[in-house]
Design a protein around this motif. Structure first.
Motif, short mmCIF file in Angstrom:
data_model
loop_
_atom_site.label_atom_id
_atom_site.label_comp_id
_atom_site.label_asym_id
_atom_site.label_seq_id
_atom_site.Cartn_x
_atom_site.Cartn_y
_atom_site.Cartn_z
N PHE A 1 0.65 -1.01 0.13
CA PHE A 1 0.67 -0.13 0.00
C PHE A 1 0.26 1.37 0.06
O PHE A 1 1.01 2.50 -0.84
CB PHE A 1 -1.07 0.02 1.37
CG PHE A 1 -1.74 0.90 0.75
CD1 PHE A 1 -3.15 0.93 0.46
CD2 PHE A 1 -1.37 2.33 1.92
CE1 PHE A 1 -4.35 1.78 0.57
CE2 PHE A 1 -2.36 3.70 2.10
CZ PHE A 1 -3.33 3.56 1.59
N SER B 1 2.57 1.70 -2.89
CA SER B 1 1.59 1.93 -4.31
C SER B 1 1.29 3.79 -4.33
O SER B 1 1.11 4.45 -5.19
CB SER B 1 0.68 1.38 -4.22
OG SER B 1 -0.32 1.71 -3.12
N LEU C 1 -2.41 -1.30 -6.94
CA LEU C 1 -3.22 0.18 -6.74
C LEU C 1 -2.80 1.12 -6.98
O LEU C 1 -2.75 1.93 -7.07
CB LEU C 1 -2.79 -0.29 -5.38
CG LEU C 1 -3.24 -0.72 -4.46
CD1 LEU C 1 -2.58 -1.48 -2.75
CD2 LEU C 1 -4.53 -0.97 -4.57
#
Length: 544
Positions: free
Chosen positions: A33, A36, A338
């Motif tokens: 996360f 990204s 992502l």
């Protein structure tokens, strides 16, 4: 017996209902996360800048980045490569748009994607690694030169000439003329400041250096332009859905033209080579699973097919975003998927923010990106170690800059093939003399010549012994590859052999003897035997 007191009954509390434990989150999701977001911030200004430099709406760069994340990023191949619009294809895209129009670009990208898909299904991805690395690096260097020269004209507010040398010759005048116009001077200063911020920002201490320098440069340039009221152009925004224009049926008729087919092959070759060579470079940055080149080529083909259907820019794996993905701590493919989702959110909710981005800042980003494509230090090291490879790199880059992409790549490939053929025909000649026709190792004198550029001495030492009146046997052994490229030197050596001595020509060390050399050696043996008293023995003569 003591009386037993009544035991009070415990009030049993009802047990809470038992639910199965929630499924654990995917491993490394937190790292993916965070990575990204970093890749998104790196990719955003590049997507916009490459689209503007390619002569298409800025939104199409975002569309290609979205496809690279959500489509190509979700497929197997390389776990850490990030795909999107690449500076390496800017020149070819601009030429395609000028020649065939925006609709023609979609058809070319679609066809190139189908070619990549078929090659991936045929498991030809690994064969792209057989392309000369010097040609690929020269191709990228030539593209970098074209990008830098073109964007310097854009920063000066001038129109770049078509020819490479004309563009180079007119650059000092264009920059000098920009200093006398306030608007052009502000544009050049803004582009130069963007380059300085990109170069200097990672050298700052603390966590601030972790932010992408290109994004910081664009934000600062937009702030300076807005506060100072600089008379420079900004990005035109029309909407993502308005920019997406799939090619119509009429556009596919252009595929029958040879020029369009050549452009399709150029797109497929360059995009595949850049992606797969980039995969090899990214694999050296991490200790995770290695790239499956066939699947990666298939993923690139599917992504370009989707981009062609949407009329967007072609995509390749980009080393800048891929290395940022690895350095940010990515662990799986989720980081690049992502990053495509963040680009989609930005394109859907904040497309109007692009209207504040000044065009000189994008020119500065591309000048920096073009310079990164030119291996200044690598070329110097390559010249010291392998001058032939350095020459191929330089010739390829110069040909692309002077003529065009396809012509330059073909010139580099032809030069690489010629160099490989010359090296494969390396020939070694050894002369061994025996006092008689029988072999006596203890009475043998050896005289070796590393290359057949030296001729054997025609004179004999007077003290050299003769056995039973027989002259000394001269044995000539050939090893390596005998091709027509070495035929003149080979004949010089053979024709310099003395004709009053028996000669044995040993061909057992040759790994290749082409037709021209076979015919020449056979003809020389017949002439040499006819002109002297002794026959020539060929031992053994490799089969045709």
């Amino acid at each position: 017996m003591p009386s037993s007191a009544p035991v009070p009954r415990r009030r049993l509390r009802p047990r809470p209902p038992q639910f199965p434990p929630p499924r654990s989150l995917p491993p490394h999701l937190r790292q993916d996360f965070a990575a990204s977001l970093v890749v998104f911030l790196v990719a955003l200004p590049l997507c916009v800048g490459i689209a503007v430099a390619s002569g298409v709406p800025a939104e199409l760069g975002l569309v290609t980045g979205i496809v690279g994340g959500l489509v190509t990023g979700a497929m197997r191949g390389s776990s850490f490569q990030v795909s999107g619009p690449a500076a390496g294809l800017t020149v070819l895209v601009l030429e395609t748009v000028r020649t065939f129009g925006a609709a023609g670009l979609g058809v070319v990208v679609l066809a190139a994607g189908l070619v990549q898909t078929v090659l991936g299904l045929l498991r030809w991805g690994r064969w792209f690694r057989a392309i000369s690395l010097a040609v690929v690096e020269g191709m990228l260097a030539g593209i970098g030169l074209v990008i830098v020269a073109g964007q310097l004209y854009a920063a000066a507010g001038a129109v770049a000439p078509d020819g490479g040398f004309e563009r180079l010759a007119g650059l000092p005048g264009a920059l000098a003329g920009a200093l006398h116009e306030p608007g052009a001077a502000a544009s050049v200063a803004l582009a130069a400041g963007t380059v300085l911020v990109i170069v200097g920002w990672p050298r700052l201490p603390g966590r601030a250096a972790g932010l992408p320098g290109a994004l910081v440069a664009v934000l600062l340039a937009a702030l300076v332009t807005a506060l100072g009221g600089l008379p420079v152009g900004t990005v035109r925004v029309g909407g993502v859905l308005d920019a997406v224009r799939p090619p119509g049926p009429d556009a596919f008729a252009a595929l029958a033209e040879p020029a369009v087919l050549g452009t399709v092959l150029a797109f497929a070759l360059i995009a595949s080579a850049e992606s797969l060579f980039g995969a090899a470079a990214v694999d050296r940055l991490h200790d995770g699973p290695a790239t499956d080149y066939d699947r990666e080529l298939l993923a690139q083909g599917v992504g370009n097919t989707v981009c062609g259907l949407l009329g967007a820019l072609p995509l390749t794996a980009v080393i800048v975003r891929s290395s940022a993905n690895v350095r940010a701590g990515a662990r799986t493919r989720a980081s690049r998927v992502l990053h495509g989702a963040w680009l989609l959110v930005f394109a859907a909710l904040l497309p109007g923010a692009l209207a504040y981005v000044p065009l000189p800042a994008l020119a500065g980003i591309l000048v920096h990106a073009g310079c990164k494509l030119i291996p200044f230090r690598g070329l110097a090291a390559l010249w010291r170690a392998h001058r032939g490879e350095a020459a191929i790199l330089a010739v390829t880059a110069a040909a692309i800059f002077a003529t065009g992409m396809l012509e330059g790549v073909l010139a580099g490939l032809a030069l690489a093939v010629a160099k490989a053929a010359w090296e494969a025909s390396h020939l070694r000649v050894e002369h061994t003399e025996h006092p008689d026709r029988t072999e006596h190792p203890d009475r043998t004198e050896h005289r070796e010549h590393a290359e057949h550029t030296e001729r054997p001495d025609r004179t004999e030492h007077p003290e050299r012994a003769k056995d039973a009146g027989h002259p000394a046997l001269l044995r000539v052994r050939l090893s390596g590859g005998a091709t027509f490229l070495r035929l003149p030197k080979l004949l010089d050596v053979l024709e310099a052999l003395p004709r009053d001595r028996p000669v044995e020509l040993d061909l057992s060390g040759l790994h290749h003897l082409d037709h021209a050399c076979r015919a020449a050696v056979t003809a020389w043996a017949e002439r040499h035997a006819a002109a002297g008293p002794h026959p020539v023995r060929l031992r053994p003569l490799p089969g045709p």
